[in-house]
Design an enzyme around this catalytic site. Sequence first.
Site, mmCIF file in Angstrom:
data_model
loop_
_atom_site.group_PDB
_atom_site.id
_atom_site.type_symbol
_atom_site.label_atom_id
_atom_site.label_comp_id
_atom_site.label_asym_id
_atom_site.label_seq_id
_atom_site.Cartn_x
_atom_site.Cartn_y
_atom_site.Cartn_z
ATOM 1 N N LYS A 170 40.171 40.142 28.808
ATOM 2 C CA LYS A 170 40.800 40.313 27.499
ATOM 3 C C LYS A 170 40.628 41.788 27.146
ATOM 4 O O LYS A 170 39.552 42.231 26.728
ATOM 5 C CB LYS A 170 40.109 39.421 26.467
ATOM 6 C CG LYS A 170 40.923 39.104 25.208
ATOM 7 C CD LYS A 170 41.400 40.288 24.405
ATOM 8 C CE LYS A 170 40.345 40.870 23.498
ATOM 9 N NZ LYS A 170 40.867 42.055 22.736
ATOM 10 N N GLU A 245 27.490 46.025 27.291
ATOM 11 C CA GLU A 245 27.441 47.489 27.324
ATOM 12 C C GLU A 245 27.855 47.938 25.941
ATOM 13 O O GLU A 245 29.018 47.814 25.585
ATOM 14 C CB GLU A 245 28.380 48.009 28.419
ATOM 15 C CG GLU A 245 27.921 49.326 28.992
ATOM 16 C CD GLU A 245 28.393 50.495 28.179
ATOM 17 O OE1 GLU A 245 27.671 50.878 27.226
ATOM 18 O OE2 GLU A 245 29.474 51.014 28.473
ATOM 19 N N CYS A 279 30.838 56.236 24.977
ATOM 20 C CA CYS A 279 29.570 55.615 24.557
ATOM 21 C C CYS A 279 28.375 56.418 25.038
ATOM 22 O O CYS A 279 27.331 56.424 24.411
ATOM 23 C CB CYS A 279 29.505 54.175 25.042
ATOM 24 S SG CYS A 279 30.009 53.973 26.737
ATOM 25 N N GLU A 369 26.177 55.610 15.855
ATOM 26 C CA GLU A 369 27.236 56.041 16.759
ATOM 27 C C GLU A 369 28.493 56.340 15.940
ATOM 28 O O GLU A 369 28.993 55.476 15.223
ATOM 29 C CB GLU A 369 27.526 54.937 17.777
ATOM 30 C CG GLU A 369 28.556 55.345 18.795
ATOM 31 C CD GLU A 369 28.699 54.325 19.911
ATOM 32 O OE1 GLU A 369 28.939 53.144 19.610
ATOM 33 O OE2 GLU A 369 28.579 54.717 21.081
HETATM 34 P P1 NAP Z 1 34.984 46.200 19.253
HETATM 35 O O1 NAP Z 1 35.619 45.537 18.095
HETATM 36 O O2 NAP Z 1 33.597 45.834 19.619
HETATM 37 O O3 NAP Z 1 35.965 45.980 20.507
HETATM 38 C C1 NAP Z 1 35.592 45.765 21.850
HETATM 39 C C2 NAP Z 1 36.317 44.547 22.407
HETATM 40 O O4 NAP Z 1 35.842 43.362 21.779
HETATM 41 C C3 NAP Z 1 37.829 44.563 22.149
HETATM 42 O O5 NAP Z 1 38.501 43.968 23.225
HETATM 43 C C4 NAP Z 1 37.932 43.708 20.918
HETATM 44 O O6 NAP Z 1 39.197 43.186 20.677
HETATM 45 C C5 NAP Z 1 36.922 42.640 21.216
HETATM 46 N N1 NAP Z 1 36.477 41.891 20.050
HETATM 47 C C6 NAP Z 1 36.457 42.281 18.740
HETATM 48 N N2 NAP Z 1 35.988 41.292 17.970
HETATM 49 C C7 NAP Z 1 35.696 40.248 18.781
HETATM 50 C C8 NAP Z 1 35.173 38.920 18.563
HETATM 51 N N3 NAP Z 1 34.850 38.493 17.354
HETATM 52 N N4 NAP Z 1 35.015 38.126 19.636
HETATM 53 C C9 NAP Z 1 35.310 38.551 20.861
HETATM 54 N N5 NAP Z 1 35.831 39.782 21.137
HETATM 55 C C10 NAP Z 1 36.001 40.623 20.104
HETATM 56 O O7 NAP Z 1 35.024 47.746 19.075
HETATM 57 P P2 NAP Z 1 36.109 48.560 18.213
HETATM 58 O O8 NAP Z 1 36.351 47.920 16.875
HETATM 59 O O9 NAP Z 1 37.302 48.699 19.036
HETATM 60 O O10 NAP Z 1 35.331 49.906 17.997
HETATM 61 C C11 NAP Z 1 34.319 49.973 16.968
HETATM 62 C C12 NAP Z 1 33.124 50.779 17.402
HETATM 63 O O11 NAP Z 1 32.550 50.219 18.587
HETATM 64 C C13 NAP Z 1 33.412 52.204 17.812
HETATM 65 O O12 NAP Z 1 33.534 53.048 16.746
HETATM 66 C C14 NAP Z 1 32.230 52.504 18.694
HETATM 67 O O13 NAP Z 1 31.110 52.859 17.929
HETATM 68 C C15 NAP Z 1 31.970 51.202 19.371
HETATM 69 N N6 NAP Z 1 32.582 51.173 20.727
HETATM 70 C C16 NAP Z 1 31.770 51.322 21.790
HETATM 71 C C17 NAP Z 1 32.312 51.324 23.057
HETATM 72 C C18 NAP Z 1 31.470 51.467 24.263
HETATM 73 O O14 NAP Z 1 31.965 51.862 25.315
HETATM 74 N N7 NAP Z 1 30.192 51.129 24.233
HETATM 75 C C19 NAP Z 1 33.670 51.202 23.237
HETATM 76 C C20 NAP Z 1 34.493 51.038 22.119
HETATM 77 C C21 NAP Z 1 33.920 51.016 20.887
HETATM 78 P P3 NAP Z 1 40.204 44.050 19.733
HETATM 79 O O15 NAP Z 1 40.637 45.177 20.558
HETATM 80 O O16 NAP Z 1 41.295 43.113 19.389
HETATM 81 O O17 NAP Z 1 39.406 44.486 18.529
#
Ligand code: NAP
Length: 462
Positions: A170, A245, A279, A369
Site C-alpha cells: 500500500k 521504520e 528520515c 522531526e
Molecule cells: P504517515 O501518515 O505515517 O504515512 C506513511 C504511510 O502510512 C502512508 O502510506 C500512509 O497512507 C499510511 N497510513 C497513514 N495512516 C494510516 C493508518 N491509520 N493505517 C495504516 N496506514 C496508514 O506519514 P505522513 O503523514 O505521510 O507524514 C507525516 C510525518 O511522518 C512526516 O512529516 C515525517 O515526520 C514522518 N515521515 C517519516 C518517514 C520516514 O521515512 N521515516 C517517511 C514519511 C513521513 P497515506 O499516504 O494515505 O497517508
Amino acid sequence: MKAHDGMYIDGAWRPAAGPDVIEVVNPADERVIATVPAGTVEDVDAAVRAARAALPGWAATPPAERAARLAALRDGLVARRDEIAETVTAELGSPLKLSQTVHAGVPIAVTGSYAELAATYAFEERTGNSTVFHEPVGVVGAITPWNYPLHQIVAKTAPALAAGCTVVVKPAEDTPLVARLFARAVHEAGIPAGVFNLVTGLGPVAGQALAEHPGVDLLSFTGSTAVGRRIGAIATGMVKKVALELGGKSANVILPGADLARAVNVGVANVMSNSGQTCSAWTRMLVHRDQYDEAVELAAAAAAKYGDRIGPLVNAGQRERVRGYIEKGVAEGARLVAGGPDSPHERGYHVSPTVFADVTPEMTIAQEEIFGPVLSVLRYADEEDALRIANGTVYGLAGAVWAGDEAEAVAFARRMETGQVDINGGRFNPLAPFGGYKQSGVGRELGAHGLTEYLQTKSLQF
Ligand code: NAP
Ligand code: MG
C-alpha cells in the site's frame, strides 16, 4: 491529466471494488496530474488472498530462480530509469537530477543486491546435531511513505521476494504513480501472479485494512511514529511480526579536530537534499563552542547557496507543518540565520533552506522531526556534553561524526544510541543495515540484515 484505473492484483490490473479515486498533485505547480483508484477493504482482501495463494509456490521456488527474477526486475528498472525519474519528479517534486541518481538509482542498486543475496545466502545451516532452515515468514503487508517512494517499496519488496515471501504493498497516497510503474516492471520480470500485489489507497482505509488483515504474517511499515505506533499495536495484538521504520532527529557531531568547512558543507547538503524529507537526515549539527560562530557562518552561507536548487515539499500539509516548526523555533528563541517561514515562490509547496543558530537541546526544533529543509546548529562544551545532546532525543536512526583522527570518531560513534553513523563523510552503503535504535523503529532494512527480517527459522534434529 491521466485517469488510471485498476490495481495490480494476482498478476493483472483489476478494477477497484469502489468508485473513489485519489488525485495526484504535482507539488511544483499544484496541478492534478493523474488519478488512481482509492482501494477499499475489499481490494486489500483480494490482494492478500492472491498473495496467500501464491505463497507455497514462490516459497518452494529455488533461491537461484528467485534470484533470476530479481535480476530481471533490476534490468527492467534500469530500462525504465528515465521514466522512474520523471515520474518521481512529477509526483514528489524532487529535482530531476536527484530523481535520476537517488530515486531511480538506489532502488536499482538495492534490487541488484537482493538478486545477488538470493543466489548466495545460506538458507540452510548446521549447528550441532541440527539442520536449521531459514524459511519465508509468509505474506508481507508493506505500507510505505512518499519521501523516497520507489526506494521504500523496493527496500521491503526485494528482500521479501528474495526470502520467498509474497507481498501486498500500500504505497503513500501522494506517490502512487511510481508504485504502478514498479508493478509493471515486476510483471515484465516474469514474477508469478500473486507474488507481488499493489493496492493504492488511503492510509486509514487501505493501510488499516492491510494492518488488520488476518492473512498478513508480517507488517512492514515506514512513516510517522504516530501511525507506526498505532498499526504496530494492531498487528502485534494479532501476533503478526512487525517491522517499523519511523522518524529520526539525527546528530551531525563535529569534533574540534575535524575539517570544519567540509563537515559543515556536507552536513548542510545532507539536510537540504530531497528538501529535508529524509528520515535519516542530520538535522542537528553539534559544534564545539570555540568553533561555533564560524560554523554558523559557514552553514548560513551554504544554505543560502541552495536557493532554487531544492524542490518543493510533497504537499500543502507538509509545507504548513514545516512552516509551523520554523515559527516555533523563532518563538522559542532560536536565531534564524538563513531562510524562514515565508514561501519563496507563488506556486508550489516550497520552503526556503533554513538554518537556526542558538538552538538549545530542549527546544522543539531540536527534539521533533520537522521533515523539511531546516537545520538546527547546537553548541557543546566538551565531548561528554556533545554525547549527551546527541543521545538526548527519543530517536536514534542515523548520525555522523567528524574528527581529525578516525579512531577518535569511531570511539565517539560507538557511544551514540543510533543505528547508522557516517565517519568523516562515509558514503551511503546499500548493503549496510538501516534502522533505528529507540523510537526510530524496530528491525533493519537493506543487505543481509534486511533479508533476515523476512525469514523465520526451523530446526531439524538428527
Ligand atoms: P504517515 O501518515 O505515517 O504515512 C506513511 C504511510 O502510512 C502512508 O502510506 C500512509 O497512507 C499510511 N497510513 C497513514 N495512516 C494510516 C493508518 N491509520 N493505517 C495504516 N496506514 C496508514 O506519514 P505522513 O503523514 O505521510 O507524514 C507525516 C510525518 O511522518 C512526516 O512529516 C515525517 O515526520 C514522518 N515521515 C517519516 C518517514 C520516514 O521515512 N521515516 C517517511 C514519511 C513521513 P497515506 O499516504 O494515505 O497517508
Ligand atoms: Mg498521511
